[in-house]
Design a protein around this motif. Structure first.
Motif, PDB file in Angstrom:
ATOM      1  N   GLY A 291       0.833  -1.195   0.000  1.00 47.51           N
ATOM      2  CA  GLY A 291       0.000   0.000   0.000  1.00 47.51           C
ATOM      3  C   GLY A 291       0.871   1.249   0.000  1.00 47.51           C
ATOM      4  N   GLY A 292       0.568   2.217  -0.821  1.00 43.20           N
ATOM      5  CA  GLY A 292       1.372   3.431  -0.919  1.00 43.20           C
ATOM      6  C   GLY A 292       2.291   3.437  -2.120  1.00 43.20           C
ATOM      7  N   TRP A 293       2.666   2.261  -2.618  1.00 44.68           N
ATOM      8  CA  TRP A 293       3.487   2.211  -3.826  1.00 44.68           C
ATOM      9  C   TRP A 293       2.667   2.639  -5.031  1.00 44.68           C
ATOM     10  N   LEU A 294       3.257   3.468  -5.864  1.00 42.69           N
ATOM     11  CA  LEU A 294       2.687   3.800  -7.164  1.00 42.69           C
ATOM     12  C   LEU A 294       3.389   3.036  -8.275  1.00 42.69           C
ATOM     13  N   ILE A 295       4.569   2.491  -7.958  1.00 43.64           N
ATOM     14  CA  ILE A 295       5.374   1.812  -8.975  1.00 43.64           C
ATOM     15  C   ILE A 295       6.191   0.682  -8.348  1.00 43.64           C
ATOM     16  N   GLU A 296       6.290  -0.398  -9.089  1.00 45.41           N
ATOM     17  CA  GLU A 296       7.184  -1.502  -8.757  1.00 45.41           C
ATOM     18  C   GLU A 296       8.022  -1.753 -10.006  1.00 45.41           C
ATOM     19  N   ILE A 297       9.334  -1.866  -9.821  1.00 42.99           N
ATOM     20  CA  ILE A 297      10.250  -1.973 -10.956  1.00 42.99           C
ATOM     21  C   ILE A 297      11.116  -3.213 -10.791  1.00 42.99           C
ATOM     22  N   GLU A 298      11.370  -3.893 -11.906  1.00 43.52           N
ATOM     23  CA  GLU A 298      12.339  -4.976 -11.912  1.00 43.52           C
ATOM     24  C   GLU A 298      13.316  -4.701 -13.050  1.00 43.52           C
TER      25      GLU A 298
END
Length: 117
Positions: free
Chosen positions: A103-110
Motif C-alpha cells: 500500500g502506498g506504492w505507485l510503482i514496482e520496478i524490476e
C-alpha cells in the motif's frame, strides 16, 4: 538490444520505494528515483553498475485521483539513463495495473543486467 553469448546476467526482482521520514511514499518521480537508487546500491555492492542494466519493467498504478503519472516516471528515469555518466538506455516496459502488493506504492520496478566477465 544484443547481448553477447558469453555475458553473465543479474536479475533484480520487483522493488519499490521506501517510506519517507514522515511516513508518506512520495509521488511517482520520488518513488521511481528511490527505487532506482536502491538498484544502484545493490548493483554496486556486487561490482556492477547502472550501465549494466539492459531491461527495465515498471508496473504502475494510478494515484488517489486516478492519475497515472508517466511523466513523473520518465523524469526520474532520465536521471539514471541516457545521461553523460550513463549513456545506456535499456529496453523498457511501463504497464498500468490495478494494484500493487505494498500500500502506498505507485510503482514496482524490476531490472535485468548483463555484462561480459
Amino acid at each position: 538490444m544484443r547481448v553477447p553469448a558469453n555475458a553473465e546476467f543479474m536479475y533484480l526482482s520487483g522493488s519499490g520505494a521506501s517510506p519517507m521520514e514522515d511516513g508518506t511514499w512520495g509521488d511517482m518521480a520520488q518513488q521511481t528515483r528511490d527505487t532506482f537508487n536502491g538498484f544502484k546500491e545493490k548493483l554496486e555492492a556486487e561490482g556492477w553498475s547502472m550501465s549494466d542494466i539492459i531491461q527495465v519493467r515498471a508496473f504502475a498504478v494510478s494515484d488517489d485521483n486516478d492519475f497515472l503519472d508517466f511523466d513523473g516516471f520518465n523524469t526520474a528515469y532520465r536521471e539514471f539513463f541516457g545521461t553523460e555518466e550513463n549513456p545506456m538506455k535499456p529496453v523498457r516496459s511501463f504497464v498500468e495495473i490495478e494494484d500493487l502488493v505494498v500500500g502506498g506504492w505507485l510503482i514496482e520496478i524490476e531490472v535485468r543486467a548483463a555484462r561480459v566477465p
